[in-house]
Design an enzyme around this catalytic site. Structure first.
Site, PDB file in Angstrom:
ATOM      1  N   GLY A  29     -69.369 -97.053  14.422  1.00 34.78           N
ATOM      2  CA  GLY A  29     -68.899 -95.725  14.067  1.00 34.78           C
ATOM      3  C   GLY A  29     -68.373 -94.929  15.250  1.00 34.78           C
ATOM      4  O   GLY A  29     -68.436 -95.348  16.411  1.00 34.78           O
ATOM      5  N   HIS A  30     -67.858 -93.739  14.948  1.00 32.28           N
ATOM      6  CA  HIS A  30     -67.242 -92.882  15.967  1.00 32.28           C
ATOM      7  C   HIS A  30     -68.266 -92.419  16.999  1.00 32.28           C
ATOM      8  O   HIS A  30     -69.437 -92.185  16.695  1.00 32.28           O
ATOM      9  CB  HIS A  30     -66.557 -91.675  15.309  1.00 32.28           C
ATOM     10  CG  HIS A  30     -67.486 -90.784  14.562  1.00 32.28           C
ATOM     11  ND1 HIS A  30     -67.921 -91.060  13.283  1.00 32.28           N
ATOM     12  CD2 HIS A  30     -68.077 -89.612  14.907  1.00 32.28           C
ATOM     13  CE1 HIS A  30     -68.718 -90.094  12.879  1.00 32.28           C
ATOM     14  NE2 HIS A  30     -68.845 -89.210  13.840  1.00 32.28           N
ATOM     15  N   ASN A  31     -67.798 -92.312  18.237  1.00 29.87           N
ATOM     16  CA  ASN A  31     -68.582 -91.815  19.383  1.00 29.87           C
ATOM     17  C   ASN A  31     -69.687 -92.761  19.834  1.00 29.87           C
ATOM     18  O   ASN A  31     -70.471 -92.408  20.720  1.00 29.87           O
ATOM     19  CB  ASN A  31     -69.224 -90.453  19.093  1.00 29.87           C
ATOM     20  CG  ASN A  31     -68.214 -89.377  18.786  1.00 29.87           C
ATOM     21  OD1 ASN A  31     -67.032 -89.517  19.084  1.00 29.87           O
ATOM     22  ND2 ASN A  31     -68.658 -88.301  18.161  1.00 29.87           N
TER      23      ASN A  31
END
Length: 363
Positions: A258-260
């Site tokens: 996922g993001h980050n």
């Protein structure tokens, strides 16, 4: 492609006994090996297979009597499974991507293409892309604007690389992977039911209409050297900062990052692992298949999580985890043993209830 037994042993740093000039064209399991094959009989349990096949040469375990096994030559290695990495590297011709740029490829004039690059049919290279020396890009791959691909990278069929993504040197991306899609990040104008549940651990609050508004992804994805990305794996770009994957890390097929997310060096994530947004993962972490990791937590260096483990809270360095929710592996094993004993325990309690009831009636 053919190799002598001596050439194979040299590549593996191994010892040859017998006829080192024997020519080998392929590797095979012992029972399926023909005269031109190198039989992989690396443990005594595979000896019977040699009698079923027709191999003249084999990789054997230390102490094996190759003459008694009917062979003309043998290679001996100290660590057979590690030898497999060298043998398969030697014999793997790799994907057939013709040198140069295929005439059907679409390459923006602002892209920088390094020397020795091979670009296959129907590849699309966007504006200001940089492709390092000797990189190979197979058919129908897409590289979006401002992406950077390092030297000796291998991008296989149908891979999608998003805007501003950076891939290090010698990165391998298997077919169908998507690197740099938008992160899955949405917010409601008012406090959502999901936020209430996270705070209360159960109470969603008053039901009401709510709509989701996108938080756009301004970051990208940054991938270090010698990383491998499996088929149909997806790595989302960061919201503000980049999603990062450290050098030497390997991701299996169907992994979602996922993001980050930040993943350290030399990690191993097996098939169907899912890592939610803003997770930080240390170095040398191993997740077996279907491990799930909750968002916004930290997993320390050298953590190992067994198959289908669900990690909801921070995992300290060096912890070995198993279960749903994740717990120490030895604790999970004991808990599972207790779970299996429950039917017997219930039966014993029922018998005790009957006995107590009879005692009460006799009074």
């Amino acid at each position: 492609m053919a190799f002598t037994l001596d050439e194979i042993a040299t590549a593996l740093g191994a010892r040859v006994e017998g006829d080192g000039a024997l020519r080998i064209t392929r590797a095979a399991e012992p029972s399926e090996a023909g005269p031109d094959a190198l039989a992989l009989a690396m443990q005594p349990k595979y000896a019977d297979g040699l009698a079923q096949g027709a191999a003249q040469a084999a990789i054997l375990w230390d102490g094996a009597d190759w003459r008694a096994l009917g062979l003309r030559g043998a290679i001996f290695v100290p660590r057979p499974r590690y030898a497999m990495s060298g043998l398969t590297r030697l014999m793997d011709p790799g994907p057939e991507i013709a040198p140069g740029i295929h005439p059907t490829a679409v390459i923006d004039p602002t892209a920088e293409i390094g020397p020795g690059v091979a670009i296959g049919p129907l590849v699309v290279i966007g504006p200001r892309v940089t492709i390092g020396p000797r990189a190979r890009i197979a058919a129908q791959a897409i590289v979006a604007e401002d992406a950077r691909i390092g030297a000796d990278a291998l991008i296989l069929h149908g891979v999608k690389i998003g805007a501003r993504v950076t891939l290090g040197d010698r990165v391998i991306v298997q077919p169908g992977a998507v690197i740099g899609a938008d992160g899955f990040s949405f917010v409601t104008p008012e406090k959502s039911a999901v936020e209430n549940v996270r705070e209360s651990l159960g109470d969603a609050g008053a039901a009401g209409a709510q709509s989701w508004t996108r938080i756009h992804s301004l970051g990208a994805v940054s991938i270090g050297d010698d990383v491998e990305i499996g088929a149909n794996t997806c790595i989302d770009r960061g919201t503000i900062r980049d999603t990062r994957i450290g050098a030497g890390t390997k991701l299996d097929n169907l992994v979602h990052v996922g993001h980050n997310v930040e993943i350290g060096r030399d990690c191993l994530l097996c098939g169907q692992v899912g890592v939610a947004g803003s997770v930080r993962i240390g170095d040398r972490v191993v997740f077996a298949g279907q491990v799930g990791v909750n968002d916004n937590i930290f997993v320390g260096d050298d953590v190992i999580a067994g198959g289908a483990t669900k990690i909801f809270t921070n995992a300290p360095k060096g912890r070995v985890l198993l279960g749903y929710p994740a717990m120490r592996m030895e604790t999970h094993v004991e808990a599972y043993k207790g779970l299996r004993r429950l039917p017997r325990l219930f039966a014993q309690v029922a018998e005790l209830q009957k006995a107590v009831s009879k005692l009460g009636q006799s009074d």
